[in-house]
Design a protein around this motif. Sequence first.
Motif, PDB file in Angstrom:
ATOM      1  N   TYR A 132      49.635  45.556  33.957  1.00 61.56           N
ATOM      2  CA  TYR A 132      50.224  44.967  32.298  1.00 61.56           C
ATOM      3  C   TYR A 132      49.430  43.794  31.962  1.00 61.56           C
ATOM      4  O   TYR A 132      48.600  43.845  30.892  1.00 61.56           O
ATOM      5  N   TYR A 133      49.193  42.843  32.777  1.00 68.50           N
ATOM      6  CA  TYR A 133      48.771  41.503  32.300  1.00 68.50           C
ATOM      7  C   TYR A 133      47.203  41.699  32.261  1.00 68.50           C
ATOM      8  O   TYR A 133      46.590  41.371  31.041  1.00 68.50           O
ATOM      9  N   LEU A 134      46.487  42.730  32.705  1.00 70.19           N
ATOM     10  CA  LEU A 134      45.069  43.009  32.516  1.00 70.19           C
ATOM     11  C   LEU A 134      44.906  43.583  31.100  1.00 70.19           C
ATOM     12  O   LEU A 134      44.121  43.445  30.096  1.00 70.19           O
ATOM     13  N   PHE A 135      45.865  44.850  30.948  1.00 73.20           N
ATOM     14  CA  PHE A 135      45.826  45.537  29.573  1.00 73.20           C
ATOM     15  C   PHE A 135      46.244  44.486  28.504  1.00 73.20           C
ATOM     16  O   PHE A 135      45.329  44.519  27.507  1.00 73.20           O
ATOM     17  N   SER A 136      47.220  43.785  28.700  1.00 73.31           N
ATOM     18  CA  SER A 136      47.610  42.925  27.485  1.00 73.31           C
ATOM     19  C   SER A 136      46.657  42.031  27.304  1.00 73.31           C
ATOM     20  O   SER A 136      46.250  41.577  26.199  1.00 73.31           O
ATOM     21  N   THR A 137      46.018  41.232  28.296  1.00 76.03           N
ATOM     22  CA  THR A 137      44.895  40.398  27.905  1.00 76.03           C
ATOM     23  C   THR A 137      43.624  41.072  27.240  1.00 76.03           C
ATOM     24  O   THR A 137      43.101  40.301  26.309  1.00 76.03           O
ATOM     25  N   VAL A 138      43.380  41.865  27.539  1.00 67.41           N
ATOM     26  CA  VAL A 138      42.230  42.862  27.025  1.00 67.41           C
ATOM     27  C   VAL A 138      42.568  42.945  25.325  1.00 67.41           C
ATOM     28  O   VAL A 138      41.761  42.643  24.385  1.00 67.41           O
ATOM     29  N   TYR A 139      44.119  43.571  25.336  1.00 64.23           N
ATOM     30  CA  TYR A 139      44.288  43.694  23.936  1.00 64.23           C
ATOM     31  C   TYR A 139      44.668  42.411  23.110  1.00 64.23           C
ATOM     32  O   TYR A 139      43.870  42.408  21.850  1.00 64.23           O
ATOM     33  N   TYR A 140      45.224  41.558  23.490  1.00 67.04           N
ATOM     34  CA  TYR A 140      45.350  40.166  22.682  1.00 67.04           C
ATOM     35  C   TYR A 140      44.094  39.453  22.375  1.00 67.04           C
ATOM     36  O   TYR A 140      43.692  39.059  21.344  1.00 67.04           O
ATOM     37  N   LEU A 141      43.011  39.559  23.304  1.00 65.58           N
ATOM     38  CA  LEU A 141      41.634  39.018  23.048  1.00 65.58           C
ATOM     39  C   LEU A 141      40.718  40.008  22.063  1.00 65.58           C
ATOM     40  O   LEU A 141      39.993  39.274  21.256  1.00 65.58           O
ATOM     41  N   LEU A 142      41.360  41.106  22.002  1.00 66.02           N
ATOM     42  CA  LEU A 142      40.381  42.066  21.111  1.00 66.02           C
ATOM     43  C   LEU A 142      40.741  42.248  19.628  1.00 66.02           C
ATOM     44  O   LEU A 142      40.260  42.694  18.874  1.00 66.02           O
ATOM     45  N   ASP A 222      28.629  47.806  22.307  1.00 60.31           N
ATOM     46  CA  ASP A 222      29.922  48.207  22.947  1.00 60.31           C
ATOM     47  C   ASP A 222      31.025  47.539  21.963  1.00 60.31           C
ATOM     48  O   ASP A 222      31.884  47.983  21.972  1.00 60.31           O
ATOM     49  N   VAL A 223      30.846  46.197  21.555  1.00 59.64           N
ATOM     50  CA  VAL A 223      31.705  45.433  21.200  1.00 59.64           C
ATOM     51  C   VAL A 223      31.907  46.207  19.622  1.00 59.64           C
ATOM     52  O   VAL A 223      33.194  46.164  19.414  1.00 59.64           O
ATOM     53  N   ASP A 224      31.085  46.858  18.915  1.00 62.15           N
ATOM     54  CA  ASP A 224      31.133  47.443  17.731  1.00 62.15           C
ATOM     55  C   ASP A 224      32.111  48.716  17.997  1.00 62.15           C
ATOM     56  O   ASP A 224      33.085  48.946  17.371  1.00 62.15           O
ATOM     57  N   ALA A 225      31.878  49.489  19.192  1.00 58.64           N
ATOM     58  CA  ALA A 225      32.501  50.675  19.394  1.00 58.64           C
ATOM     59  C   ALA A 225      34.083  50.461  19.739  1.00 58.64           C
ATOM     60  O   ALA A 225      35.085  50.892  19.438  1.00 58.64           O
ATOM     61  N   ALA A 249      45.773  54.773  25.052  1.00 56.76           N
ATOM     62  CA  ALA A 249      44.433  55.208  24.963  1.00 56.76           C
ATOM     63  C   ALA A 249      43.392  54.825  25.898  1.00 56.76           C
ATOM     64  O   ALA A 249      42.628  55.418  26.268  1.00 56.76           O
ATOM     65  N   ALA A 250      43.683  53.506  26.458  1.00 58.44           N
ATOM     66  CA  ALA A 250      43.002  52.801  27.409  1.00 58.44           C
ATOM     67  C   ALA A 250      43.253  53.248  28.890  1.00 58.44           C
ATOM     68  O   ALA A 250      42.438  53.064  29.947  1.00 58.44           O
ATOM     69  N   ALA A 251      44.473  53.696  29.179  1.00 60.43           N
ATOM     70  CA  ALA A 251      44.816  54.173  30.545  1.00 60.43           C
ATOM     71  C   ALA A 251      43.952  55.364  31.105  1.00 60.43           C
ATOM     72  O   ALA A 251      43.043  56.031  30.395  1.00 60.43           O
ATOM     73  N   GLN A 256      40.511  57.550  24.941  1.00 58.60           N
ATOM     74  CA  GLN A 256      39.645  56.475  24.704  1.00 58.60           C
ATOM     75  C   GLN A 256      39.305  55.410  25.949  1.00 58.60           C
ATOM     76  O   GLN A 256      38.816  54.257  25.600  1.00 58.60           O
ATOM     77  N   ARG A 257      39.726  55.938  27.000  1.00 58.17           N
ATOM     78  CA  ARG A 257      39.335  55.249  28.076  1.00 58.17           C
ATOM     79  C   ARG A 257      37.879  54.696  28.344  1.00 58.17           C
ATOM     80  O   ARG A 257      37.719  53.518  28.746  1.00 58.17           O
ATOM     81  N   ALA A 258      37.071  55.848  28.169  1.00 55.64           N
ATOM     82  CA  ALA A 258      35.539  55.391  28.115  1.00 55.64           C
ATOM     83  C   ALA A 258      35.135  54.363  27.509  1.00 55.64           C
ATOM     84  O   ALA A 258      34.273  53.445  27.726  1.00 55.64           O
ATOM     85  N   VAL A 259      35.850  54.027  26.350  1.00 58.20           N
ATOM     86  CA  VAL A 259      35.332  53.171  25.332  1.00 58.20           C
ATOM     87  C   VAL A 259      35.928  51.725  25.755  1.00 58.20           C
ATOM     88  O   VAL A 259      35.206  50.658  25.911  1.00 58.20           O
ATOM     89  N   PHE A 260      37.205  51.742  26.495  1.00 55.70           N
ATOM     90  CA  PHE A 260      37.865  50.421  26.720  1.00 55.70           C
ATOM     91  C   PHE A 260      37.581  50.163  27.974  1.00 55.70           C
ATOM     92  O   PHE A 260      37.935  49.046  28.634  1.00 55.70           O
ATOM     93  N   GLU A 261      36.835  51.110  29.032  1.00 59.39           N
ATOM     94  CA  GLU A 261      36.830  50.753  30.531  1.00 59.39           C
ATOM     95  C   GLU A 261      35.739  49.649  30.685  1.00 59.39           C
ATOM     96  O   GLU A 261      36.067  48.741  31.565  1.00 59.39           O
ATOM     97  N   GLU A 262      34.944  49.493  29.922  1.00 58.90           N
ATOM     98  CA  GLU A 262      34.185  48.204  30.072  1.00 58.90           C
ATOM     99  C   GLU A 262      34.797  46.782  29.912  1.00 58.90           C
ATOM    100  O   GLU A 262      34.684  45.579  30.626  1.00 58.90           O
ATOM    101  N   ALA A 263      35.664  46.911  28.882  1.00 53.27           N
ATOM    102  CA  ALA A 263      36.512  45.708  28.640  1.00 53.27           C
ATOM    103  C   ALA A 263      37.385  45.442  29.744  1.00 53.27           C
ATOM    104  O   ALA A 263      37.877  44.204  30.205  1.00 53.27           O
ATOM    105  N   LEU A 264      38.173  46.508  30.121  1.00 52.33           N
ATOM    106  CA  LEU A 264      38.912  46.204  31.442  1.00 52.33           C
ATOM    107  C   LEU A 264      38.181  45.721  32.639  1.00 52.33           C
ATOM    108  O   LEU A 264      38.750  44.882  33.291  1.00 52.33           O
ATOM    109  N   GLY A 265      37.152  46.167  32.847  1.00 48.67           N
ATOM    110  CA  GLY A 265      36.234  46.013  33.735  1.00 48.67           C
ATOM    111  C   GLY A 265      35.810  44.325  33.941  1.00 48.67           C
ATOM    112  O   GLY A 265      35.846  43.603  34.645  1.00 48.67           O
TER     113      GLY A 265
END
Length: 357
Positions: A132-142, A222-225, A249-251, A256-265
Amino acid sequence: MAGFLESITGGQAASATVAAALIAASTSAVVTLLVQLVGFGANRRLEKLKSELVEQIESTKAELSDLNASRNARRDYEYDARKRLYEQIEPLLFQLYEACEQSYFRVKSLSRSQRAREVGLDKDNWLKPEGYYLFSTVYYLLIPIAIFRMIQKKMTFVDIYGDPGIALKYYLAKVYFFALTDDFVVAGYDPVLPYEPNAENWETLRIEKPARFFRQAFVVGDVDAIADAMLHNEGGVLRVKTYGEFETAAAIGGEQRAVFEEALGLFQNFESEQRPVLARVLLVLACLSDLIISSYETDPTPQEAGRIVAEFVASDEFGKGFAWDKELTPKERDFVRDYVVTRLGWIPTGAIRGFNS
């Protein structure tokens, strides 16, 4: 003889009298004629001048009428443009304000979590894969870049420069957006960080030396996508995805996992010593978030915005609250200030109409 002379003299006198009378009469007639001719000419000139004056007056009246019509049209346009601007953009700026609060506190949470040794390479760290902390961090920063994208899409229908305060906030959001792609720039500030994510054999090298070879920001495409993927179209109306929608979508297996995978990584197992370039980017995002929050009600000029940045960077709130260890070093503070102020200097001089430089 004397009588003859008298008769002649008398005749001459009479002739002189007659001549004088004739001359007087002729002169009077000539004078009268000249007066009439002069008067006629003067009247013609007066009539001509009067005609020209009337034409000038009518022309001036027409010009004034056109000028007033133009001013009224411009006033009506500016009124309608500002009305559309406030209707379309102000709600997004409020969302941006709230999103920057979330971003600000998430970076602060990351630094606090690192000081508490709750993030890093340990398998139980808070930024572990799919947590959760990983997903929420990416979400709030984006979220701020998603709102920036929405403002961009609205610019087709509104004049963003109709209000200097709104224009400045747009540029601040734009700086936030591109800060996520500025890894090479931030790595070049003193002290320069060795950074080679494009090196040959980077896939192997980034495991051995992640601080140097692990890519620690996004490329622009990537940031555009990602910004587009953060939006949800609901009946033709765009809005930012809720956290639940984003997580789904990102799970793994999400559409949309392929789009968000780099942000999660990018943030997975984050720790500042292993990803020092990303740590610098995060400090920049915190500073920009504070500036956007500060500008929501005050509408600072670009120069005042620079002073806000300098004061924030010099504060204990920043130096200690966002420290990855005990306290940010003077060079870390200087880097953040210099980076943000430099980006503020890139705002086109004519773009923010209404501000006094």
